[in-house]
Design an enzyme around this catalytic site. Structure first.
Site, PDB file in Angstrom:
ATOM      1  N   SER A  24       4.319   2.300  -7.590  1.00  0.00           N
ATOM      2  CA  SER A  24       3.208   3.189  -7.959  1.00  0.00           C
ATOM      3  C   SER A  24       3.600   4.107  -9.114  1.00  0.00           C
ATOM      4  O   SER A  24       2.842   4.303 -10.065  1.00  0.00           O
ATOM      5  CB  SER A  24       2.810   4.049  -6.759  1.00  0.00           C
ATOM      6  OG  SER A  24       2.311   3.244  -5.726  1.00  0.00           O
ATOM      7  N   ARG A  28       2.297   4.279 -13.263  1.00  0.00           N
ATOM      8  CA  ARG A  28       1.777   5.535 -13.804  1.00  0.00           C
ATOM      9  C   ARG A  28       2.618   6.033 -14.981  1.00  0.00           C
ATOM     10  O   ARG A  28       2.080   6.620 -15.928  1.00  0.00           O
ATOM     11  CB  ARG A  28       1.722   6.589 -12.690  1.00  0.00           C
ATOM     12  CG  ARG A  28       0.566   6.309 -11.702  1.00  0.00           C
ATOM     13  CD  ARG A  28       0.821   6.939 -10.365  1.00  0.00           C
ATOM     14  NE  ARG A  28      -0.299   6.852  -9.442  1.00  0.00           N
ATOM     15  CZ  ARG A  28      -0.574   5.802  -8.662  1.00  0.00           C
ATOM     16  NH1 ARG A  28       0.210   4.721  -8.701  1.00  0.00           N
ATOM     17  NH2 ARG A  28      -1.608   5.825  -7.837  1.00  0.00           N
ATOM     18  N   ARG A 123     -10.323  -9.361  -4.856  1.00  0.00           N
ATOM     19  CA  ARG A 123     -10.301  -7.977  -4.351  1.00  0.00           C
ATOM     20  C   ARG A 123     -11.434  -7.127  -4.939  1.00  0.00           C
ATOM     21  O   ARG A 123     -11.834  -7.328  -6.079  1.00  0.00           O
ATOM     22  CB  ARG A 123      -8.922  -7.356  -4.632  1.00  0.00           C
ATOM     23  CG  ARG A 123      -7.832  -8.129  -3.884  1.00  0.00           C
ATOM     24  CD  ARG A 123      -6.471  -7.580  -4.135  1.00  0.00           C
ATOM     25  NE  ARG A 123      -6.307  -6.256  -3.571  1.00  0.00           N
ATOM     26  CZ  ARG A 123      -5.243  -5.493  -3.768  1.00  0.00           C
ATOM     27  NH1 ARG A 123      -4.256  -5.938  -4.528  1.00  0.00           N
ATOM     28  NH2 ARG A 123      -5.155  -4.315  -3.214  1.00  0.00           N
ATOM     29  N   GLN A 171      -5.712   4.453  -5.599  1.00  0.00           N
ATOM     30  CA  GLN A 171      -6.063   3.720  -6.828  1.00  0.00           C
ATOM     31  C   GLN A 171      -7.394   4.212  -7.366  1.00  0.00           C
ATOM     32  O   GLN A 171      -7.552   4.434  -8.564  1.00  0.00           O
ATOM     33  CB  GLN A 171      -6.123   2.221  -6.545  1.00  0.00           C
ATOM     34  CG  GLN A 171      -4.755   1.640  -6.230  1.00  0.00           C
ATOM     35  CD  GLN A 171      -4.816   0.169  -5.871  1.00  0.00           C
ATOM     36  OE1 GLN A 171      -5.884  -0.425  -5.807  1.00  0.00           O
ATOM     37  NE2 GLN A 171      -3.665  -0.422  -5.626  1.00  0.00           N
ATOM     38  N   ASP A 322       1.014   0.361   3.071  1.00  0.00           N
ATOM     39  CA  ASP A 322       1.681  -0.890   2.693  1.00  0.00           C
ATOM     40  C   ASP A 322       2.758  -1.313   3.699  1.00  0.00           C
ATOM     41  O   ASP A 322       3.332  -2.396   3.576  1.00  0.00           O
ATOM     42  CB  ASP A 322       2.301  -0.753   1.297  1.00  0.00           C
ATOM     43  CG  ASP A 322       1.231  -0.590   0.226  1.00  0.00           C
ATOM     44  OD1 ASP A 322       0.081  -1.017   0.462  1.00  0.00           O
ATOM     45  OD2 ASP A 322       1.530  -0.037  -0.845  1.00  0.00           O
ATOM     46  N   LYS A 349      -6.119  -5.906   0.920  1.00  0.00           N
ATOM     47  CA  LYS A 349      -4.902  -5.876   0.103  1.00  0.00           C
ATOM     48  C   LYS A 349      -4.683  -7.231  -0.563  1.00  0.00           C
ATOM     49  O   LYS A 349      -5.609  -8.018  -0.669  1.00  0.00           O
ATOM     50  CB  LYS A 349      -3.709  -5.458   0.975  1.00  0.00           C
ATOM     51  CG  LYS A 349      -3.845  -4.046   1.523  1.00  0.00           C
ATOM     52  CD  LYS A 349      -3.852  -3.025   0.411  1.00  0.00           C
ATOM     53  CE  LYS A 349      -4.089  -1.614   0.938  1.00  0.00           C
ATOM     54  NZ  LYS A 349      -4.292  -0.653  -0.152  1.00  0.00           N
TER      55      LYS A 349
HETATM   56  C1  S3P Z   1      -1.407   2.283  -4.573  1.00  0.00           C
HETATM   57  C2  S3P Z   1      -2.351   2.651  -3.649  1.00  0.00           C
HETATM   58  C3  S3P Z   1      -2.608   1.898  -2.404  1.00  0.00           C
HETATM   59  C4  S3P Z   1      -1.454   0.946  -2.086  1.00  0.00           C
HETATM   60  C5  S3P Z   1      -1.009   0.177  -3.295  1.00  0.00           C
HETATM   61  C6  S3P Z   1      -0.529   1.119  -4.372  1.00  0.00           C
HETATM   62  C7  S3P Z   1      -1.256   3.095  -5.800  1.00  0.00           C
HETATM   63  O1  S3P Z   1      -3.788   1.139  -2.569  1.00  0.00           O
HETATM   64  O2  S3P Z   1      -1.844   0.050  -1.072  1.00  0.00           O
HETATM   65  O3  S3P Z   1       0.042  -0.709  -2.967  1.00  0.00           O
HETATM   66  O4  S3P Z   1      -0.247   2.944  -6.517  1.00  0.00           O
HETATM   67  O5  S3P Z   1      -2.137   3.929  -6.068  1.00  0.00           O
HETATM   68  P1  S3P Z   1      -5.253   1.766  -2.276  1.00  0.00           P
HETATM   69  O6  S3P Z   1      -5.561   2.756  -3.306  1.00  0.00           O
HETATM   70  O7  S3P Z   1      -6.177   0.568  -2.337  1.00  0.00           O
HETATM   71  O8  S3P Z   1      -5.176   2.344  -0.900  1.00  0.00           O
END
Ligand code: S3P
Length: 439
Positions: A24, A28, A123, A171, A322, A349
């Site tokens: 993550s 970013r 998705r 996200q 996750d 997911k």
């Molecule tokens: C993430 C947010 C999560 C997570 C993903 C990474 C992110 O997803 O499951 O692996 O980096 O913002 P969601 O925003 O769909 O919950």
């Protein structure tokens, strides 16, 4: 060609290991580096397929990215300064890359085609398109049911909004925050439960104005002030707790194990897995707590432990979303029942992880049931193993069941490990170095 792999019951795991950088935070760092003025130097970036797809996307939009001496340098173009790419942006398997970049493109006067692999094309994108189109992004087709491939047109005249997130999703929150950076005035997102806050932290670290207001019962409002400048900065990416989870789980279920996982991100919005394992009786000690690049980090000493089943409340889901597949695998080794509640998001997911996990457990002789959005695992009956687990193009399902195989009575085979490269290249050699039997 699918690449199967088999995990066999292992002797004790021992030694020290460093997990790769947090996925993550890596996405970013590249994206904010591209939107900043000046240079961003990133050390410890996760060099996995998902993150490399984001690197290619920001480069196609005009940010310069170079790799030297193990670090990535990004020369940003400033907020709103990216240019139209000459071809479609392909995000491979990555929901994070594609959704966050939709927020970025929203603030630029350009038309861009987004695409991805077969898993990503299934998705839902409507969850990001709903707020982004309210801000001014144009998308082809019906936003509600949108999936990739998708052509969108951004605008320089984006409107700031106040948006109540219908689902707790970092996200979606991050896509709106990134779009909000390109809109005049204040953009506010109200989240029903706190989700990972890396975008907020990093925006502030790059000089952006971010306000966070506690709304009680886990809810909070995050506000970003748009049209501000971001300044490139040095970022060191901590180890990914979602990757560390497999080593931690493997050590807990392999008798006699004693390992240290170094430099793991300890952000409270990501700590639900450790909290749950401790409630189950896991021996996990945090050594040397420190801060790196605006994030808390620690080394984790994990010893094999006798575990008991627990009930995991739905409110905890965002902080460990996750980690449910691997938690379900650990629960098979715990005495009694483990009930994981409120897992609706797990169905959306890289695969439908709720059914993939339940089916994998059944293939390994573990009794588990899904009732609505809850998953219950009956532990303490011995884990037979011996099964073939279908991974459905899902890296975490593959790694979770290889981990289970290390503690089972018989070897466990997963049908395809190729997707592990999307988040944790080097998973198998690293586990093998700790003593795991993977062939
Ligand atoms: C993430 C947010 C999560 C997570 C993903 C990474 C992110 O997803 O499951 O692996 O980096 O913002 P969601 O925003 O769909 O919950």
């Amino acid at each position: 060609m699918p690449q199967p792999l088999t995990a066999s019951p292992s002797a004790r795991l021992s030694g020290r290991a460093c997990v790769p950088g947090d996925k993550s935070i890596s996405h970013r760092a590249l994206i904010l580096g591209a939107l900043a003025t000046g240079h961003t130097r990133i050390t410890g970036l996760l060099e996995a397929e998902d993150v490399m797809a984001t690197a290619k996307a920001v480069a196609a939009l005009g940010a310069e990215i170079t790799r030297s001496n193990g670090a990535f340098e990004v020369r940003g173009q400033g907020v709103g300064g990216l240019r139209a790419p000459s071809a479609a942006l392909d995000f491979g398997n990555s929901g994070t890359g594609s959704r966050l970049m939709l927020g970025v493109v929203a603030g630029h006067d350009m038309q861009v085609k987004f695409t991805g692999d077969a898993s990503l094309r299934r998705r839902p994108m409507g969850r990001v398109l709903a707020p982004l189109t309210a801000m001014g992004l144009q998308a082809d087709g019906e936003a509600e049911r949108a999936t990739l491939p998708l052509v969108v047109r951004g605008t320089q005249d984006l409107l700031p909004i106040v948006y109540d997130l219908p689902v707790p999703s970092a996200q979606v929150k991050s896509a709106i925050l990134l779009a909000g950076m390109h809109a005049p005035g204040r953009t506010t997102i109200v989240e029903p439960l706190a989700t990972r806050d890396h975008t907020e932290r990093m925006l502030a670290y790059f000089g952006g104005e971010v306000e966070i207001e506690d709304r009680g019962q886990g809810a909070r409002a995050v506000t970003v002030c748009g049209d501000a400048e971001l300044h490139g900065a040095a970022i060191s990416v901590p180890g990914d707790p979602s990757s560390a989870a497999f080593m931690i789980a493997a050590a807990l279920i392999s008798p006699g194990s004693d390992i240290v996982v170094e430099s793991v991100l300890m952000n409270p919005t990501r700590s639900g897995f450790i909290e749950t394992l401790r409630e189950m009786g896991a021996s996990i000690e945090v050594l040397d707590r420190r801060h790196e690049g605006g994030e808390p980090v620690g080394d984790l000493r994990v010893r094999a432990s006798a575990l008991r089943g627990v009930s995991v409340p739905a409110e905890r889901a965002p902080s460990m979303i996750d980690e449910y597949p691997v938690l379900a695998c650990v629960a098979a080794f715990a005495e009694g029942e483990t009930r994981m509640q409120g897992l609706a998001e797990l169905k959306l997911k890289e695969s439908d992880r709720l059914s993939a996990t339940a089916a994998g457990l059944a293939a390994c002789g573990v009794v588990a049931h899904v009732e609505g959005d809850d998953l219950t695992v009956e532990g303490g009956r011995g884990v037979k193993g011996g099964g073939l687990v279908a991974t459905h193009m899902d890296h975490r399902v593959a790694m979770a069941f290889l981990t289970l195989g290390l503690g089972a009575a018989n070897p466990v085979t997963v049908d395809d490990i190729s997707m592990i490269a999307t988040s944790f290249p080097g998973f198998a050699p690293l586990m093998t170095r700790l003593g795991a039997q993977l062939q």
